[in-house]
Design a protein around this motif. Structure first.
Motif, short mmCIF file in Angstrom:
data_model
loop_
_atom_site.label_atom_id
_atom_site.label_comp_id
_atom_site.label_asym_id
_atom_site.label_seq_id
_atom_site.Cartn_x
_atom_site.Cartn_y
_atom_site.Cartn_z
N SER A 151 15.12 -2.10 -8.99
CA SER A 151 15.09 -0.74 -8.70
C SER A 151 13.58 -0.33 -8.11
O SER A 151 12.88 -0.93 -8.15
CB SER A 151 15.46 0.12 -9.98
N ASP A 152 13.81 0.94 -7.36
CA ASP A 152 12.80 1.47 -6.64
C ASP A 152 11.87 2.49 -7.37
O ASP A 152 12.62 3.57 -7.76
CB ASP A 152 13.17 1.81 -5.23
N LEU A 153 10.51 2.60 -7.24
CA LEU A 153 9.79 3.43 -7.41
C LEU A 153 9.23 4.31 -6.20
O LEU A 153 8.67 3.33 -5.26
CB LEU A 153 8.52 3.01 -8.40
N TYR A 154 9.32 5.41 -5.78
CA TYR A 154 8.83 6.08 -4.78
C TYR A 154 7.49 6.79 -5.24
O TYR A 154 7.61 7.57 -5.99
CB TYR A 154 9.94 6.97 -4.01
N LEU A 155 6.56 6.73 -4.47
CA LEU A 155 5.13 7.38 -4.63
C LEU A 155 4.72 7.99 -3.37
O LEU A 155 4.43 7.43 -2.28
CB LEU A 155 4.24 6.35 -5.06
N ALA A 156 4.38 9.24 -3.56
CA ALA A 156 3.97 10.21 -2.53
C ALA A 156 2.65 10.82 -2.68
O ALA A 156 2.35 11.39 -3.88
CB ALA A 156 5.07 11.44 -2.07
N ALA A 157 1.53 10.51 -1.93
CA ALA A 157 0.35 10.82 -2.26
C ALA A 157 -0.76 11.11 -1.11
O ALA A 157 -0.41 10.29 -0.23
CB ALA A 157 -0.23 10.13 -3.39
N HIS A 158 -1.61 12.14 -0.99
CA HIS A 158 -2.29 11.99 -0.28
C HIS A 158 -3.72 11.42 -0.23
O HIS A 158 -4.12 10.98 -1.32
CB HIS A 158 -3.09 13.68 0.14
N PRO A 159 -4.17 10.51 0.74
CA PRO A 159 -5.30 9.41 0.42
C PRO A 159 -6.63 10.40 -0.16
O PRO A 159 -7.28 9.76 -1.06
CB PRO A 159 -5.76 9.20 1.92
N ARG A 160 -6.67 11.68 0.22
CA ARG A 160 -7.83 12.41 -0.51
C ARG A 160 -7.53 12.61 -1.98
O ARG A 160 -8.58 13.04 -2.44
CB ARG A 160 -8.05 13.70 0.31
N TYR A 166 -3.73 4.63 -5.84
CA TYR A 166 -2.39 4.65 -6.46
C TYR A 166 -1.56 3.61 -5.67
O TYR A 166 -0.89 2.67 -6.21
CB TYR A 166 -1.61 5.79 -6.33
N ARG A 167 -1.65 3.52 -4.48
CA ARG A 167 -0.69 2.49 -3.61
C ARG A 167 -1.27 1.13 -4.08
O ARG A 167 -0.43 0.14 -4.31
CB ARG A 167 -1.26 2.70 -2.13
N ASP A 168 -2.55 0.79 -3.93
CA ASP A 168 -3.39 -0.29 -4.43
C ASP A 168 -2.57 -0.92 -6.18
O ASP A 168 -2.31 -2.03 -6.11
CB ASP A 168 -4.68 -0.52 -4.39
N ALA A 169 -2.68 0.16 -6.88
CA ALA A 169 -2.31 0.09 -8.13
C ALA A 169 -0.72 -0.40 -8.27
O ALA A 169 -0.38 -1.52 -8.81
CB ALA A 169 -2.46 1.19 -9.18
N LEU A 170 0.08 0.33 -7.70
CA LEU A 170 1.44 -0.20 -7.36
C LEU A 170 1.58 -1.42 -6.91
O LEU A 170 2.72 -2.16 -7.36
CB LEU A 170 2.16 0.93 -6.59
N ALA A 171 1.00 -1.94 -5.57
CA ALA A 171 1.18 -3.22 -5.23
C ALA A 171 0.65 -4.34 -6.17
O ALA A 171 1.23 -5.19 -6.25
CB ALA A 171 0.24 -3.09 -3.93
N ASP A 172 -0.45 -3.95 -6.95
CA ASP A 172 -0.75 -5.00 -7.67
C ASP A 172 0.11 -5.30 -8.94
O ASP A 172 0.43 -6.45 -9.34
CB ASP A 172 -2.18 -4.62 -8.42
N ILE A 173 0.76 -4.13 -9.50
CA ILE A 173 1.72 -4.37 -10.64
C ILE A 173 2.87 -5.02 -10.03
O ILE A 173 3.69 -5.78 -10.68
CB ILE A 173 1.93 -2.79 -11.26
N ALA A 174 3.70 -4.18 -8.99
CA ALA A 174 4.76 -4.79 -8.37
C ALA A 174 4.93 -5.96 -7.67
O ALA A 174 6.04 -6.33 -7.32
CB ALA A 174 5.29 -3.48 -7.80
N GLY A 175 3.88 -6.28 -7.27
CA GLY A 175 3.77 -7.66 -6.17
C GLY A 175 3.58 -7.26 -4.82
O GLY A 175 3.97 -8.08 -4.13
N GLY A 176 3.78 -5.98 -4.57
CA GLY A 176 4.21 -5.65 -3.06
C GLY A 176 4.38 -4.14 -2.89
O GLY A 176 5.08 -3.70 -3.89
N VAL A 177 4.22 -3.57 -1.89
CA VAL A 177 4.55 -2.13 -1.66
C VAL A 177 4.91 -1.90 0.07
O VAL A 177 4.30 -2.60 0.56
CB VAL A 177 3.63 -1.35 -2.16
N ASP A 178 6.07 -1.10 0.10
CA ASP A 178 6.21 -0.72 1.65
C ASP A 178 5.77 0.92 1.79
O ASP A 178 5.85 1.78 0.89
CB ASP A 178 7.59 -0.68 1.91
#
Length: 379
Positions: A151-160, A166-178
């Motif tokens: 199943s999918d986790l969607y994450l919305a955030a501003h770089p600032r 957050y994207r990097d953490a998500l990618a590290d845990i999930a093994g990838g992120v789009d």
């Protein structure tokens, strides 16, 4: 989605092929973006399209925009709006009911533990700009664990606002992120929950020791709790000023991790603690346990639900950053819960004025520190 906003009531028109044509939301000072819809929320709603029977989790639900809409799109599934703020959780419940959407609201310090019977099909998460980075990363890890594999986790955030971390953490845990989309600077990412997850710990409850009003206490803390690691000067000044009778019933209003209440509880007073933040009250419970103290702890918006005419003394280091309207509500409630003849003691920075005159008839300054002052108010 098409938006229309007026004061703290906001309307959102839906172009989905199911659910209502329009949603109405109530917001209030003290939550994120009370004057309008957040770009991150709208971006999530443009791309997250759960099945009608999907189980949906919305961490940091704020006043319930994403959770209410997704709950309407998945009426046969379970929708859980998770919040750490009592005020936001109350608004979530109100907005679910106003839009006739079935959903649950969890007011907890951390996301509920996942079990085989409580896993979700979709997570939609838009962290707030003031949320601590490590706490958000922990939410991401816990939300992934709450998903069913695949199943999918969607994450919305501003770089600032921490979006890259957050994207990097998500990618590290999930093994990838789009990366799915970008709007108004906000990036939307999606990651699939793998079959197995690495053990991940970004944020934990911790303890520190400090001396307050001449006595040493152990305090519990968590990322984002005010003055974690040491008791701030304003609280120290108020703790040195307060002198309750051991027979008094005392409320520590906006208790944080509980230093003021711990001092009066240590002196034998019946002590209650309340805070809008479930994270803060979780710390307070740990503080009481660490010091062998008794107290009643409630997570509540401006002490809502506490009995009127109950306390001999209310003490507070109030959240002046929350704005005047929140402080007016807070002080009005403090006045309500005091017994006749009771006192309200609050500390504030010397450069600020507390708006106490509406709630109390007599206000006087009783102590000064290097940068802070303590005021006493009576009905």
């Amino acid at each position: 989605m098409t938006r229309d906003a007026s004061a703290h009531e906001h309307r959102l028109r839906s172009h989905a092929d199911r659910g209502p044509d329009e949603f109405v939301f109530s917001a209030a000072a003290g939550v994120a973006s009370p004057d309008g819809f957040r770009a991150a929320d709208l971006l999530l709603l443009e791309h997250v399209d759960p099945a009608a029977d999907a189980d949906v989790l919305v961490p940091a639900a704020n006043y319930g925009v994403v959770g209410t809409v997704l709950g309407a799109l998945s009426p046969s599934g379970r929708t859980l709006l998770a919040e750490t703020s009592a005020r936001a959780a109350g608004l979530c419940e109100r907005n679910l009911a106003a839009n006739d959407v079935a959903g649950d609201v969890a007011l907890e310090a951390t996301l509920p533990d996942a079990t085989a019977d409580t896993q979700f099909d979709v997570v939609a998460y838009a962290p707030r700009d003031y949320d601590p980075v490590d706490a958000v990363k922990q939410h991401i890890a816990d939300a992934l664990a709450a998903l069913r594999p695949g199943s999918d986790l969607y994450l919305a955030a501003h770089p600032r606002e921490g979006g890259k971390r957050y994207r990097d953490a998500l990618a590290d845990i999930a093994g990838g992120v789009d990366r799915i989309d970008k709007r108004a600077g906000v990036r939307l990412f999606r990651a699939e929950r793998p079959a197995t997850l690495p053990p991940t710990e970004y944020a934990t409850f911790d303890e520190f020791t400090d001396s307050v009003a001449g006595d040493e206490f152990t305090f519990a803390t968590y990322p984002g709790v005010f003055s974690g690691g040491h008791v701030d000067h304003g609280t120290q000044l108020l703790a040195e000023t307060v002198d309750p009778d051991p027979e008094d019933t005392v409320l520590d209003l906006c208790c944080g991790y509980g230093p003021l209440g711990a001092v009066v509880a240590d002196r034998g007073c019946e002590t209650w603690f309340t805070d809008d933040s479930a994270v803060a009250t979780a710390c307070t419970r740990r503080t009481l346990d660490a010091n062998g103290l008794d107290g009643r702890v409630e997570t509540a918006d401006c002490a809502a639900g506490l009995p009127a005419d109950t306390f001999d003394l209310v003490v507070s280091n109030p959240p002046t950053h929350a704005g005047t309207s929140v402080l007016h509500e807070l002080f009005a409630r403090a006045s309500d819960v005091l017994q006749s003849g009771g006192e309200f003691l609050a500390v504030h920075h010397e450069a600020l004025d507390l708006p106490l005159d509406r709630a109390f008839s007599r206000v006087e300054t009783v102590a000064h520190g290097e940068e802070h002052a303590v005021v006493r108010a009576r009905n």
